[in-house]
Design a protein around this motif. Structure first.
Motif, short mmCIF file in Angstrom:
data_model
loop_
_atom_site.label_atom_id
_atom_site.label_comp_id
_atom_site.label_asym_id
_atom_site.label_seq_id
_atom_site.Cartn_x
_atom_site.Cartn_y
_atom_site.Cartn_z
N ALA A 66 0.95 -1.03 -0.24
CA ALA A 66 -0.19 0.05 -0.29
C ALA A 66 0.29 1.27 0.30
O ALA A 66 1.93 1.65 0.84
CB ALA A 66 -0.38 0.01 1.68
N ASP A 67 0.48 2.23 -0.60
CA ASP A 67 0.75 3.65 -0.16
C ASP A 67 0.78 4.29 0.35
O ASP A 67 1.00 5.43 1.55
CB ASP A 67 -0.25 4.78 -1.74
N THR A 68 -1.00 4.06 1.01
CA THR A 68 -1.56 4.57 2.05
C THR A 68 -2.02 3.37 3.41
O THR A 68 -3.16 2.88 2.72
CB THR A 68 -2.76 6.36 1.82
N ILE A 69 -1.61 3.46 4.43
CA ILE A 69 -2.75 2.96 5.06
C ILE A 69 -3.39 3.66 6.03
O ILE A 69 -3.36 4.42 7.23
CB ILE A 69 -1.44 1.46 6.12
N ILE A 70 -4.95 2.70 5.88
CA ILE A 70 -6.19 3.37 7.15
C ILE A 70 -6.25 2.67 8.10
O ILE A 70 -6.85 1.17 7.74
CB ILE A 70 -6.93 3.84 6.19
N LEU A 71 -6.04 2.96 9.15
CA LEU A 71 -6.69 2.31 10.90
C LEU A 71 -7.87 3.02 10.96
O LEU A 71 -8.03 3.94 11.40
CB LEU A 71 -5.65 2.54 11.97
N PRO A 72 -8.51 2.33 10.84
CA PRO A 72 -10.76 2.57 11.55
C PRO A 72 -10.32 2.69 13.16
O PRO A 72 -9.60 1.69 13.91
CB PRO A 72 -11.76 1.45 10.60
N GLY A 73 -11.57 2.70 13.84
CA GLY A 73 -11.02 1.97 15.21
C GLY A 73 -11.94 1.43 15.95
O GLY A 73 -12.34 0.95 14.17
N VAL A 74 -11.73 1.09 16.15
CA VAL A 74 -12.58 -0.69 17.33
C VAL A 74 -13.10 -0.55 18.31
O VAL A 74 -12.74 0.53 19.65
CB VAL A 74 -11.25 -1.62 16.99
N GLU A 75 -14.47 -1.18 18.41
CA GLU A 75 -15.06 -1.10 20.15
C GLU A 75 -14.19 -0.71 21.16
O GLU A 75 -14.20 0.09 22.06
CB GLU A 75 -16.47 -1.88 20.05
N GLU A 76 -13.21 -1.87 21.72
CA GLU A 76 -12.46 -2.14 22.31
C GLU A 76 -10.74 -2.41 21.80
O GLU A 76 -10.99 -3.10 21.75
CB GLU A 76 -13.19 -3.08 23.22
N PRO A 77 -9.93 -1.24 21.63
CA PRO A 77 -8.72 -1.75 20.98
C PRO A 77 -7.62 -2.59 22.19
O PRO A 77 -7.81 -2.47 22.86
CB PRO A 77 -8.37 0.34 21.33
N PRO A 78 -7.16 -3.63 21.14
CA PRO A 78 -6.80 -4.85 21.43
C PRO A 78 -5.31 -3.98 22.52
O PRO A 78 -4.63 -3.24 21.33
CB PRO A 78 -6.80 -5.56 20.70
N ASP A 79 -5.03 -4.77 23.34
CA ASP A 79 -3.43 -4.02 24.26
C ASP A 79 -2.77 -6.08 24.50
O ASP A 79 -4.02 -6.14 25.68
CB ASP A 79 -4.07 -3.39 24.87
N PRO A 80 -1.74 -6.12 23.63
CA PRO A 80 -1.45 -5.67 22.84
C PRO A 80 -2.30 -6.29 21.69
O PRO A 80 -3.78 -6.90 21.23
CB PRO A 80 -0.10 -6.81 22.76
N LEU A 81 -1.93 -5.49 19.91
CA LEU A 81 -2.26 -5.42 19.13
C LEU A 81 -2.14 -6.98 18.37
O LEU A 81 -1.68 -8.03 19.31
CB LEU A 81 -1.59 -5.02 18.30
N PRO A 82 -3.16 -7.70 17.84
CA PRO A 82 -3.00 -8.98 17.31
C PRO A 82 -1.98 -9.08 16.56
O PRO A 82 -1.12 -8.60 16.36
CB PRO A 82 -3.92 -8.59 16.52
N VAL A 104 -10.26 6.41 17.02
CA VAL A 104 -10.37 6.09 18.22
C VAL A 104 -9.04 4.83 17.49
O VAL A 104 -8.55 3.62 18.79
CB VAL A 104 -11.16 5.22 19.23
N GLY A 105 -8.82 5.08 16.13
CA GLY A 105 -7.99 3.98 15.85
C GLY A 105 -7.07 4.70 16.06
O GLY A 105 -5.54 3.65 15.80
N ALA A 106 -6.84 5.87 16.67
CA ALA A 106 -5.47 5.74 16.87
C ALA A 106 -4.71 4.97 18.80
O ALA A 106 -3.60 5.66 18.66
CB ALA A 106 -6.10 7.82 17.67
#
Length: 318
Positions: A66-82, A104-106
């Motif tokens: 990809a030239d650009t990646i978009i990170l949409p938010g999720v209901e409960e941000p996982p910690d750690p990431l998958p 909240v994708g931030a």
């Protein structure tokens, strides 16, 4: 063609996912060709999106292409990431890929460490939590989006469309961005530094029909070459200057004259991109009092000179 990968993790927020897909999907080059190739990817093929599930056609390998990646938010941000997500995002960043988060994708973005030492935003309601969980990130809850160059973050919901239109403009210029905004039925005038619409107590009396400033904004856009005063704008709107200023602040986050200045800069950008007119002629057609005033205002808003902007745009087009 510019490739955009939208990463859909489990419990993805549907609007966060669809806003960039639709906005980039509407973008067309002057010859009618699609400006972006949009791909939805995920860790696994079937992804939950709250009330429904979706099937992602691509895996994490799409991030590397990809030239650009978009990170949409999720209901409960996982910690750690998958597993594999942070590594794939960091590898893409190292290769110069542009990465942007929606709302909240931030939290997903910050979990990679890529936002450490940078300014970022998210939905105002989630901003304190983001700042507490990631103290190395400077969280600004009062803007629509933040552009750090390679990395961008946007506030809640509709601000994602503002950010995407901003990226379209950077990629292809104001004419393509303006067409994309019209197709998306979105205004192009909202800037990244504009304040988020914070939830307030509802007014005691509902706003009367026709209270929106949209007709006035269209009129200002069409007549921004005129030497308009605040009194003239208020007379056109049929209200006092005090009421006009209040309505503008509520609906656009700025003042009438500041909005008019930005409309003039937008017209100047379009003329710089699409004509060979001199700076003097563009200053007149965009409503600036003199070439000097035009150059000063343009540099303050855009960050470069009119000629520098024209050279950058023509270099990009070739």
């Amino acid at each position: 063609m510019h490739t955009v990968a939208v990463l859909a993790l489990d419990q993805v927020i549907p609007f966060d996912l669809s806003a960039p897909i639709d906005t980039f999907g509407w973008a067309r080059l002057p010859d009618g060709r699609e400006a972006y190739r949009v791909r939805v990817c995920s860790v696994r093929e079937v992804v939950s999106a709250g009330l429904f599930t979706l099937r992602a056609p691509y895996g994490l390998e799409a991030l590397a292409e990809a030239d650009t990646i978009i990170l949409p938010g999720v209901e409960e941000p996982p910690d750690p990431l998958p597993p594999g997500v942070a590594e794939a995002l960091r590898a893409a960043a190292a290769n110069g890929t542009r990465i942007a988060s929606v709302c909240v994708g931030a939290f997903l973005f910050a979990a990679t460490g890529l936002l450490d030492g940078l300014r970022a935003t998210t939905h105002w309601f989630a901003a304190p939590d983001l700042a507490a969980r990631y103290p190395k990130v400077t969280v600004d809850p009062n803007v629509l989006y933040v552009d750090n160059g390679q990395f961008l973050t946007s506030a809640g919901a509709a601000a994602a469309m503002d950010m995407c239109l901003h990226m379209v403009r950077k990629d292809y210029g104001s004419a393509v961005a303006a067409h994309t905004a019209r197709m998306s039925v979105m205004p192009l005038e909202r800037e990244g530094g504009q304040a988020q619409f914070i939830v307030q107590d509802p007014p005691r009396v509902p706003a009367p029909a026709g209270a929106t400033l949209e007709p006035l904004l269209r009129w200002l856009e069409e007549h921004c070459d005129r030497d308009l005063t605040l009194d003239e704008i208020a007379a056109r709107a049929g209200m006092s200057t005090r009421t006009l200023n209040r309505r503008f602040r509520e609906q656009t986050g700025t003042t009438p004259l500041q909005w008019l200045h930005r409309a003039r800069v937008r017209r100047a950008q379009h003329l710089l991109e699409t004509t060979a007119y001199s700076v003097e002629r563009i200053a007149t057609q965009a409503g600036f009092g003199s070439p000097t005033a035009f150059r000063d205002r343009f540099r303050r808003v855009v960050g470069t000179s009119p000629q520098g902007y024209r050279r950058a745009f023509r270099t990009h087009q070739t």
